[in-house]
Design a protein around this motif. Structure first.
Motif, PDB file in Angstrom:
ATOM      1  N   ASP A  60      74.557  11.773  -9.534  1.00  0.00           N
ATOM      2  CA  ASP A  60      74.964  11.095  -9.619  1.00  0.00           C
ATOM      3  C   ASP A  60      75.016   9.533 -10.816  1.00  0.00           C
ATOM      4  O   ASP A  60      75.743  10.293 -11.712  1.00  0.00           O
ATOM      5  CB  ASP A  60      73.469   9.810  -9.191  1.00  0.00           C
ATOM      6  N   PHE A  61      76.404   8.769 -10.078  1.00  0.00           N
ATOM      7  CA  PHE A  61      77.221   7.778 -11.335  1.00  0.00           C
ATOM      8  C   PHE A  61      76.499   6.451 -11.311  1.00  0.00           C
ATOM      9  O   PHE A  61      76.396   5.521  -9.826  1.00  0.00           O
ATOM     10  CB  PHE A  61      78.587   7.748 -10.945  1.00  0.00           C
ATOM     11  N   ILE A  62      76.413   5.773 -12.479  1.00  0.00           N
ATOM     12  CA  ILE A  62      76.490   4.338 -11.857  1.00  0.00           C
ATOM     13  C   ILE A  62      76.890   3.531 -13.702  1.00  0.00           C
ATOM     14  O   ILE A  62      77.393   3.973 -14.697  1.00  0.00           O
ATOM     15  CB  ILE A  62      74.965   4.155 -12.792  1.00  0.00           C
ATOM     16  N   ALA A  87      85.603   7.001  -9.992  1.00  0.00           N
ATOM     17  CA  ALA A  87      84.819   7.706  -9.902  1.00  0.00           C
ATOM     18  C   ALA A  87      84.946   8.418  -8.548  1.00  0.00           C
ATOM     19  O   ALA A  87      84.407  10.255  -8.139  1.00  0.00           O
ATOM     20  CB  ALA A  87      83.458   7.295 -10.161  1.00  0.00           C
ATOM     21  N   ALA A  88      84.950   7.397  -7.719  1.00  0.00           N
ATOM     22  CA  ALA A  88      84.538   8.089  -6.417  1.00  0.00           C
ATOM     23  C   ALA A  88      85.955   8.816  -5.264  1.00  0.00           C
ATOM     24  O   ALA A  88      85.817   9.558  -4.804  1.00  0.00           O
ATOM     25  CB  ALA A  88      84.361   6.957  -5.460  1.00  0.00           C
ATOM     26  N   TYR A 100      76.721   4.132  -8.301  1.00  0.00           N
ATOM     27  CA  TYR A 100      76.029   2.290  -8.475  1.00  0.00           C
ATOM     28  C   TYR A 100      76.796   1.371  -9.360  1.00  0.00           C
ATOM     29  O   TYR A 100      76.752   1.784 -10.624  1.00  0.00           O
ATOM     30  CB  TYR A 100      74.124   3.133  -9.095  1.00  0.00           C
ATOM     31  N   GLY A 101      76.842  -0.052  -8.934  1.00  0.00           N
ATOM     32  CA  GLY A 101      77.648  -0.705  -9.911  1.00  0.00           C
ATOM     33  C   GLY A 101      76.775  -2.022  -9.587  1.00  0.00           C
ATOM     34  O   GLY A 101      76.264  -2.434  -8.911  1.00  0.00           O
ATOM     35  N   ALA A 157      66.184   3.460 -13.216  1.00  0.00           N
ATOM     36  CA  ALA A 157      67.021   3.967 -13.165  1.00  0.00           C
ATOM     37  C   ALA A 157      67.165   4.892 -11.709  1.00  0.00           C
ATOM     38  O   ALA A 157      65.798   4.270 -11.275  1.00  0.00           O
ATOM     39  CB  ALA A 157      67.412   4.814 -13.886  1.00  0.00           C
ATOM     40  N   PRO A 158      68.445   4.318 -10.555  1.00  0.00           N
ATOM     41  CA  PRO A 158      68.148   4.817  -9.604  1.00  0.00           C
ATOM     42  C   PRO A 158      68.097   6.589  -9.373  1.00  0.00           C
ATOM     43  O   PRO A 158      67.692   6.334  -7.804  1.00  0.00           O
ATOM     44  CB  PRO A 158      70.348   4.915  -8.874  1.00  0.00           C
ATOM     45  N   SER A 159      68.439   7.215  -9.744  1.00  0.00           N
ATOM     46  CA  SER A 159      68.192   8.456  -9.685  1.00  0.00           C
ATOM     47  C   SER A 159      67.428   9.114 -11.373  1.00  0.00           C
ATOM     48  O   SER A 159      67.862   8.143 -12.148  1.00  0.00           O
ATOM     49  CB  SER A 159      68.890   9.467  -8.965  1.00  0.00           C
ATOM     50  N   GLU A 160      66.356  10.371 -11.564  1.00  0.00           N
ATOM     51  CA  GLU A 160      65.815  11.161 -12.306  1.00  0.00           C
ATOM     52  C   GLU A 160      67.217  11.035 -13.337  1.00  0.00           C
ATOM     53  O   GLU A 160      67.062  11.426 -14.118  1.00  0.00           O
ATOM     54  CB  GLU A 160      64.908  12.495 -11.550  1.00  0.00           C
ATOM     55  N   GLN A 161      68.254  12.211 -12.901  1.00  0.00           N
ATOM     56  CA  GLN A 161      69.318  12.638 -13.134  1.00  0.00           C
ATOM     57  C   GLN A 161      70.942  11.888 -12.932  1.00  0.00           C
ATOM     58  O   GLN A 161      70.786  11.345 -12.016  1.00  0.00           O
ATOM     59  CB  GLN A 161      69.188  13.818 -13.457  1.00  0.00           C
TER      60      GLN A 161
END
Length: 497
Positions: free
Chosen positions: A196-198, A211-212, A258-259, A296-300
Motif C-alpha cells: 500500500d502507498f500513502i 504512484a498509480a 491513499y491520499g 494507518a490504512p494498513s499494517e505495512q
C-alpha cells in the motif's frame, strides 16, 4: 523497419540520473553513460519513440545530428550555416531553437540562439530566396543547441513540450510538485506497487497519480496530445501507433493508494486529476490533516510526501507541522518506510527521527534533501540487537550525492493486464488514430523561500504545544499549499492576522 542505431540523449533533473539510466536499461538502451542532468545511450527509431512514451524521469529526448567546435557566436553562425539544412527543413517549414551554454566564451545564450537562427535563414535565402519562419510554440522542427566550453552539439528535440507535462492535469494547487520529480522520488525508493502507498499531504495528487502509473506499469506519455517527432519528415506513423496501442506491459495493481489533505479544495482538484489519469479505482482520498491520523490504512506500506517548506507560514508554525509529522510517524505508521522531501535541515530536525538514507534532489531552484525513515516498533537498541539495520537494502550507501550512480541491471517481469479505455482521435492529416482522453493543465511558477530571514537564532526555542491545543493552533494556519479562492479571501479580509 529501420533498425539503424544512433546516439540519443535523455535530459532529467539533477539527482535523478541513476533512476533514468535504469529506466533506459529496462527499455533496451545500449551504451548507457550517465552525465550531469542527462543520460546518453544508443538506440533505433523504435526506442526513440518508446522513450518519449515510457520514461517517467526524462524531461526531453534529444537526437544529436551535428557536432562542431566554436569559440564565439560568429563561429557558431558559420558552422551552422555550413550544415545541409534542406535535408530537414524547407522555406515553408517553421522551426525553433533552444540554446544552453556552459562556457566563458558564450555568456549570452539568447545571442547564440539569434546567430544560429540567422544561419538557417541565410542558408535558405542564398539558395531559394525564401526563408523559413521561426515559431516559438508548435514549430514543425524543434532544435536544441548545447555548448560546453567550445564543444557544440546540435540536436533534434523529439519531445517538443517538456515530458513532465503528461497531459492528465486538469487543475492544480499553487505550487504542485513536478511530475518527473514525483516519479523519480517514488522510483528512488524501489517501490513498484508491492505494498500500500500513502501521501498524507497530497495537494493536487501528483505523487498519488505517478504512484498509480508506476504500480500499473502505465506509460506516462499516453496522455499527451503530441510529440515533436510526429512532425519530422521521416515520422513512421504506423510504428508509433503500434507502440502507443501496445498495453501488454501493463498490469493490475492489487494494493491501495491513499491520499489526504487538510484542504477541501486540494482534495477536489486531486479528485479531478486522478479521474483524468484514469486511476481513480486505485486511489482513496479524504479531507484530513496529518494530526488527525490515529491508525494507518494498513499494517505495512510506504509513505511519501512533500510537506510545505515554509514559504507562506511563520517558522514556529512550520516547526510545529514537522513535529506533528514525526509524532504521527512514530505512533501511527509503525512498520512503514516513510520518505520525506524538504528544504530545511531545521525542519528535518523537528521530525525527531533518525534517517537511514539521505539523497540530494533539486526541486526547481531549491536544493532539497530526500530522507528515508524506517518506522519500527520498540527501541532502536532492541531493533539493532535483532540483527536489523535501518537500511534494509544491501549495498546502499548512507548518502547518495547528486552525482552518485546506482546499478541499473535489475529486471522485472509481470503478467500483463490489457486495457481498452482508449478513444479515437484524428491527427492533423485527418487520419484516425487512438489516444486516451486528456485535458492538459497550465503549470504556474513556483515561489522560492528566503531562507536567512525565517528561522530563530540558535538557542531560542519555539513554544511547544500538545494534544488538542496543538491541533487548534495548526488548523488556524493559512493553507500552506493552497491559494485561497476569491470568496474565501473576501470572508477573511475582516479577520485579524
Amino acid at each position: 523497419m529501420n533498425t539503424e542505431k544512433f546516439e540519443i540523449v535523455a535530459k532529467t533533473f539533477q539527482g535523478l540520473e541513476d533512476v533514468l539510466a535504469e529506466e533506459l536499461k529496462n527499455l533496451g538502451a545500449e551504451d548507457i553513460e550517465i552525465g550531469r542532468r542527462m543520460v546518453s545511450f544508443h538506440g533505433d527509431k523504435t526506442l526513440l519513440y518508446k522513450t518519449n512514451l515510457a520514461c517517467r524521469t526524462a524531461l526531453r529526448i534529444l537526437k544529436p545530428i551535428y557536432k562542431f567546435e566554436a569559440s564565439n557566436p560568429d563561429e557558431v553562425y558559420e558552422k551552422m550555416k555550413a550544415f545541409e539544412w534542406d535535408t530537414l527543413l524547407s522555406p515553408e517549414t517553421t522551426f525553433s531553437i533552444d540554446s544552453v551554454t556552459y562556457s566563458d566564451c558564450f555568456k549570452h545564450s539568447k545571442f547564440v540562439t539569434y546567430r544560429a537562427k540567422d544561419a538557417i535563414a541565410d542558408y535558405f535565402m542564398e539558395k531559394t530566396g525564401k526563408r523559413p519562419s521561426v515559431r516559438l510554440n508548435g514549430a514543425e522542427l524543434v532544435l536544441n543547441l548545447h555548448i560546453s566550453h567550445m564543444s557544440c552539439t546540435l540536436s533534434l528535440d523529439s519531445s517538443g513540450e517538456s515530458l513532465h507535462k503528461r497531459g492528465y492535469r486538469v487543475g492544480q494547487t499553487e505550487a504542485p510538485i513536478n511530475e518527473v520529480l514525483a516519479a523519480g522520488m517514488i522510483l528512488k525508493t524501489g517501490w513498484h506497487g508491492e505494498t500500500d502507498f500513502i501521501d498524507p499531504m497530497c495537494g493536487s495528487g501528483t505523487i498519488l497519480i505517478e504512484a498509480a502509473l508506476i504500480a500499473t506499469h502505465t506509460y506516462p506519455g499516453i496522455f499527451r496530445k503530441s510529440f515533436a517527432f510526429e512532425r519530422w519528415k521521416d515520422f513512421d506513423e504506423e510504428l508509433f501507433e503500434t507502440l502507443y496501442n501496445d498495453d501488454s506491459h501493463e498490469q493490475e495493481f492489487t494494493h491501495r493508494i491513499y491520499g489526504s489533505d487538510i484542504s477541501p479544495r486540494a482534495i477536489d482538484i486531486a479528485t479531478k486529476n486522478i479521474k483524468s489519469a484514469g486511476v481513480a479505482k486505485y486511489i482513496d482520498l479524504k479531507i484530513m490533516p496529518i494530526q488527525r491520523y490515529e491508525t494507518a490504512p494498513s499494517e505495512q506500506g510506504i509513505l511519501i510526501t512533500n510537506p510545505p517548506y515554509g514559504e507562506r507560514i511563520s517558522s514556529s508554525d512550520l516547526f510545529g507541522l514537522y513535529e506533528s509529522i514525526g509524532n504521527r510517524l512514530k505512533h501511527v505508521f509503525k512498520g512503514y518506510d516513510a520518505w520525506i522531501i524538504s528544504y530545511h535541515k531545521e525542519c528535518f530536525d523537528k521530525i525527531g527521527l533518525k534517517p537511514s538514507v539521505k539523497i540530494d534532489l533539486m526541486n526547481g531552484a531549491l536544493e532539497c534533501e530526500y530522507r528515508k525513515y524506517e518506522i519500527f516498533d520498540g527501541r532502536y537498541k532492541e531493533f539493532k540487537e535483532e540483527g536489523k539495520n535501518l537500511d534494509k537494502r544491501e549495498g546502499q550507501t548512507r548518502r547518495t550525492n547528486l552525482r552518485g550512480k546506482a546499478p541499473f541491471d535489475r529486471k522485472r517481469t509481470y503478467d500483463s493486464d490489457r486495457r481498452s479505455d482508449k478513444t479515437e482521435r484524428f491527427d492533423r492529416s485527418g487520419k484516425p488514430s487512438f489516444r486516451r482522453d486528456s485535458k492538459p493543465g497550465k503549470p504556474i511558477g513556483k515561489k522560492t523561500f528566503d531562507r536567512p530571514e525565517r528561522f530563530k537564532p540558535d538557542g531560542e526555542k519555539s513554544e511547544r504545544l500538545h494534544g488538542e491545543a496543538a491541533f487548534r493552533k495548526f488548523v488556524t494556519f493559512k493553507q500552506p499549499s493552497i491559494k485561497p479562492s476569491d470568496d474565501n479571501r473576501k470572508k477573511d479580509s475582516n479577520k485579524p492576522e
